[in-house]
Design a protein around this motif. Structure first.
Motif, PDB file in Angstrom:
ATOM      1  N   UNK A  94      27.006  43.621  -2.121  1.00  0.00           N
ATOM      2  CA  UNK A  94      26.699  43.056  -3.438  1.00  0.00           C
ATOM      3  C   UNK A  94      27.188  43.973  -4.548  1.00  0.00           C
ATOM      4  N   UNK A  95      26.972  45.255  -4.384  1.00  0.00           N
ATOM      5  CA  UNK A  95      27.410  46.222  -5.392  1.00  0.00           C
ATOM      6  C   UNK A  95      28.936  46.224  -5.496  1.00  0.00           C
ATOM      7  N   UNK A  96      29.618  46.296  -4.361  1.00  0.00           N
ATOM      8  CA  UNK A  96      31.083  46.359  -4.357  1.00  0.00           C
ATOM      9  C   UNK A  96      31.723  45.097  -4.911  1.00  0.00           C
ATOM     10  N   UNK A  97      31.129  43.943  -4.615  1.00  0.00           N
ATOM     11  CA  UNK A  97      31.707  42.657  -5.027  1.00  0.00           C
ATOM     12  C   UNK A  97      31.117  42.108  -6.321  1.00  0.00           C
ATOM     13  N   UNK A 116      19.744  39.082  -4.586  1.00  0.00           N
ATOM     14  CA  UNK A 116      19.309  40.354  -5.142  1.00  0.00           C
ATOM     15  C   UNK A 116      17.783  40.411  -5.193  1.00  0.00           C
ATOM     16  N   UNK A 117      17.152  39.289  -5.437  1.00  0.00           N
ATOM     17  CA  UNK A 117      15.679  39.234  -5.450  1.00  0.00           C
ATOM     18  C   UNK A 117      15.119  39.504  -4.053  1.00  0.00           C
ATOM     19  N   UNK A 118      15.764  38.933  -3.020  1.00  0.00           N
ATOM     20  CA  UNK A 118      15.329  39.200  -1.652  1.00  0.00           C
ATOM     21  C   UNK A 118      15.416  40.690  -1.346  1.00  0.00           C
ATOM     22  N   UNK A 119      16.511  41.313  -1.763  1.00  0.00           N
ATOM     23  CA  UNK A 119      16.673  42.748  -1.529  1.00  0.00           C
ATOM     24  C   UNK A 119      15.632  43.554  -2.283  1.00  0.00           C
ATOM     25  N   UNK A 120      15.357  43.152  -3.508  1.00  0.00           N
ATOM     26  CA  UNK A 120      14.377  43.884  -4.310  1.00  0.00           C
ATOM     27  C   UNK A 120      13.003  43.869  -3.655  1.00  0.00           C
ATOM     28  N   UNK A 133      20.134  48.417  -8.908  1.00  0.00           N
ATOM     29  CA  UNK A 133      20.390  48.685 -10.326  1.00  0.00           C
ATOM     30  C   UNK A 133      21.848  48.418 -10.659  1.00  0.00           C
ATOM     31  N   UNK A 134      22.755  48.850  -9.784  1.00  0.00           N
ATOM     32  CA  UNK A 134      24.180  48.614 -10.000  1.00  0.00           C
ATOM     33  C   UNK A 134      24.512  47.120  -9.992  1.00  0.00           C
ATOM     34  N   UNK A 135      23.927  46.406  -9.042  1.00  0.00           N
ATOM     35  CA  UNK A 135      24.176  44.966  -8.948  1.00  0.00           C
ATOM     36  C   UNK A 135      23.660  44.271 -10.201  1.00  0.00           C
TER      37      UNK A 135
END
Length: 142
Positions: A94-97, A116-120, A133-135
């Motif tokens: 996610x960060x890279x793309x 991103x919400x799932x990851x959070x 934060x980067x995403x």
């Protein structure tokens, strides 16, 4: 804490045909209370459409929303993950793309979507927090 994508992903994602009009898809998203759908022909993933895509690429572009096909406004899928990939790997992609959602594929077919919400809610550690934060600061493409 969850360490695999399968532990945090939304399973059984809603998939729609690229031939559906944006009004039909918008209503399905409203009724299911979701912010994104996968665009697929059978098991062949063609793209992702978010509620923002409906507005920015669909409605704001003009034309008759009942005639605009969802396949024409879908974001191309630039990356996917597998259910057994780590949440850290998903955050890294996610960060890279610069994407906020990733389709989850198993044996080449969509089985989920991780956001991103799932990851959070499921990721842990400084690396995950930094990636999130980067995403969040990156320009989103999906």
């Amino acid at each position: 804490m969850a360490t695999k994508v399968r532990d945090i992903m939304t399973g059984s994602p809603t998939s729609v045909s690229p031939e559906l009009d944006i009004v039909t898809v918008a209503r399905a998203m409203r009724d299911e209370q979701i912010g994104a759908v996968l665009v697929a022909e059978g098991d062949d993933l063609k793209g992702v459409v978010t509620d923002r895509d409906l507005v920015v690429r669909g409605l704001a572009a003009g034309g008759d929303p009942a005639q605009v096909k969802i396949g024409g406004i879908a974001s191309k899928v630039t990356a996917t993950v597998r259910p057994d990939d780590s949440t850290e790997r998903a955050a890294q992609i996610m960060r890279e793309r610069s994407v906020r959602r990733l389709p989850v594929l198993e044996d080449g077919r969509p089985v989920g979507i991780v956001s991103i919400r799932d990851l959070a809610s499921g990721a842990s550690g400084e690396d995950a927090a930094s990636a999130l934060a980067d995403i969040g600061a990156a320009r989103s493409t999906t």
